[in-house]
Design an enzyme around this catalytic site. Sequence first.
Site, PDB file in Angstrom:
ATOM      1  N   ARG A  68       0.837  -1.204   0.000  1.00 58.15           N
ATOM      2  CA  ARG A  68       0.000   0.000   0.000  1.00 58.15           C
ATOM      3  C   ARG A  68       0.865   1.245   0.000  1.00 58.15           C
ATOM      4  NH1 ARG A  68       1.602   1.669   4.416  1.00 58.15           N
ATOM      5  NH2 ARG A  68       0.433   3.599   4.191  1.00 58.15           N
ATOM      6  N   GLY A  69       0.210   2.383  -0.070  1.00 60.93           N
ATOM      7  CA  GLY A  69       0.938   3.645  -0.042  1.00 60.93           C
ATOM      8  C   GLY A  69       1.275   4.106  -1.448  1.00 60.93           C
ATOM      9  N   ALA A  70       0.888   5.316  -1.788  1.00 62.91           N
ATOM     10  CA  ALA A  70       0.928   5.761  -3.177  1.00 62.91           C
ATOM     11  C   ALA A  70       2.234   5.477  -3.923  1.00 62.91           C
ATOM     12  CB  ALA A  70       0.586   7.258  -3.227  1.00 62.91           C
ATOM     13  N   ARG A 119      -6.720  -0.028  -7.475  1.00 66.11           N
ATOM     14  CA  ARG A 119      -7.235   0.935  -6.480  1.00 66.11           C
ATOM     15  C   ARG A 119      -7.318   2.280  -7.188  1.00 66.11           C
ATOM     16  NH1 ARG A 119      -4.288   1.262  -0.839  1.00 66.11           N
ATOM     17  NH2 ARG A 119      -6.207   2.347  -0.242  1.00 66.11           N
ATOM     18  N   GLN A 149      -3.165   2.180  10.091  1.00 67.37           N
ATOM     19  CA  GLN A 149      -1.823   2.288   9.498  1.00 67.37           C
ATOM     20  C   GLN A 149      -0.860   3.030  10.436  1.00 67.37           C
ATOM     21  OE1 GLN A 149      -4.661   2.724   7.793  1.00 67.37           O
ATOM     22  NE2 GLN A 149      -4.438   2.398   5.591  1.00 67.37           N
ATOM     23  N   ASP A 178      -2.112  10.891  -1.845  1.00 68.56           N
ATOM     24  CA  ASP A 178      -2.359   9.831  -2.821  1.00 68.56           C
ATOM     25  C   ASP A 178      -2.626  10.386  -4.207  1.00 68.56           C
ATOM     26  OD1 ASP A 178      -3.131   8.725  -0.026  1.00 68.56           O
ATOM     27  OD2 ASP A 178      -2.785   6.974  -1.311  1.00 68.56           O
TER      28      ASP A 178
HETATM   29  C1  LIG Z   1       2.992   8.624   1.041  1.00 70.17           C
HETATM   30  S1  LIG Z   1       1.703   7.869   0.313  1.00 70.17           S
HETATM   31  C2  LIG Z   1       1.018   7.048   1.642  1.00 70.17           C
HETATM   32  C3  LIG Z   1      -0.438   7.304   1.660  1.00 70.17           C
HETATM   33  O1  LIG Z   1      -1.119   6.093   1.320  1.00 70.17           O
HETATM   34  C4  LIG Z   1      -1.993   5.779   2.372  1.00 70.17           C
HETATM   35  O2  LIG Z   1      -3.152   5.193   1.924  1.00 70.17           O
HETATM   36  P1  LIG Z   1      -3.293   3.578   1.983  1.00 70.17           P
HETATM   37  O3  LIG Z   1      -2.716   3.126   3.288  1.00 70.17           O
HETATM   38  O4  LIG Z   1      -4.786   3.363   1.859  1.00 70.17           O
HETATM   39  O5  LIG Z   1      -2.530   3.065   0.783  1.00 70.17           O
HETATM   40  C5  LIG Z   1      -2.265   7.117   3.006  1.00 70.17           C
HETATM   41  O6  LIG Z   1      -3.163   7.884   2.262  1.00 70.17           O
HETATM   42  C6  LIG Z   1      -0.904   7.718   3.005  1.00 70.17           C
HETATM   43  O7  LIG Z   1      -0.842   9.089   3.212  1.00 70.17           O
END
Ligand SMILES: CSC[C@H]1O[C@H](OP(=O)(O)O)[C@H](O)[C@@H]1O
Length: 382
Positions: free
Chosen positions: A64-66, A98, A212, A253
């Site tokens: 996960r994570g952009a 996603r 998270q 994101d």
């Molecule tokens: C630095 S990008 C990380 C960003 O992604 C997370 O979303 P997810 O855990 O659903 O992938 C979150 O928005 C973070 O800020």
Amino acid sequence: MADQHAAPASRSGSSAVPALRWEDLPEGPVIVLLDQRRLPVDETELICTDVPALIEAIRGLAVRGAPLLGIAGAYGLALAAVRGFDVEEAAERLAHARPTAVNLAYGVRRALAAHRVALRSGAGPEKAAEAALAEARALHREDAEASADMAAHGLTLLQELLPGGGYRILTHCNTGSLVSGGEGTAFAVARAAHRAGELRRLWVDETRPLLQGARLTAYEAGRAGMPYTLLTDSAAGSLFSAGEVDAVLIGADRIAADGSVANKVGSYPLAVLARYHHVPFVVVAPTTTVDLGTQEGAAIEVEQRPGHEVTELPTTADATGTTASVPVAPVGAQAYNPAFDVTPPELVTAIVTENGVLSPVTEAGLAELCDRSRSGNGMMSI
Ligand SMILES: CSC[C@H]1O[C@H](OP(=O)(O)O)[C@H](O)[C@@H]1O
């Protein structure tokens, strides 16, 4: 197909947390993920041998994570090419695994473009697959470099905004090496402040519903020896009210052309609190997160996730990655579960990218900042 096994012992104890790697096994190439659903209790690797397994890992937030989604998407395209799957179909499915993080589609398109160019220049399937893999590796490397540059620019910004150090930083969700080819985005700035002896406290929002912050940012901050304190998302307001927050640092994101910022749900309320309490609200993101093709925040698709993530708490994860859970709401309760929210540009003090800092946030300034890094890496449509 995916299978899981315990991570090699070498990972425990080091602060570097490799979230994703490509591995050439005798039976063929695979993408190896640190399964983020199992952290912080288990450091378990998830081995993806095909695109469907990677898509399932993306949708389930094992990865996960952009920025890391972009890297995963590029390697996923390369995996399809090397293993002889339908590359165009793989690209379409990966890019839409996603919806909100623009990086995912960007990474897929970068590798797809390399594959297409190789084919058009007469290369055979193997050489075209090599070209796609080389592009994925390049993106991985670039993201690590961007992370280091953002950390440097972000620390300089903090020093300008808050002379004297001793920063009490509030962060939301997870933006460390678990979302990056390097040390992350916003977390990398906080870590740079720690290395400089200027971080007094990292306030870590737990970040409901998938936690998270509690599970991943606390894990990374602890491994890095950073002074951190966990809090419930609803406690953030009382910290501002007590004057305990010097700045907010968050990731992103997708950043629209007007500077609107889509980020983990709960970011927008922090921006409003920060504005009310005259605290800098700083977004840290690589230019691969900026989508100049989306004009404004209202046009960003915000992922709606299943209600059970709100009405149940995962308790354990078995070897197959499926999780048991305990209900925290009556059976049948309806839940509203947007994965992200959108902060308007007027509430953003600064956007920190690898190319520098934009403050105030303007459409022209954002385009100029991206133009410096995107020559030759333009977007393309699938
Ligand atoms: C630095 S990008 C990380 C960003 O992604 C997370 O979303 P997810 O855990 O659903 O992938 C979150 O928005 C973070 O800020």
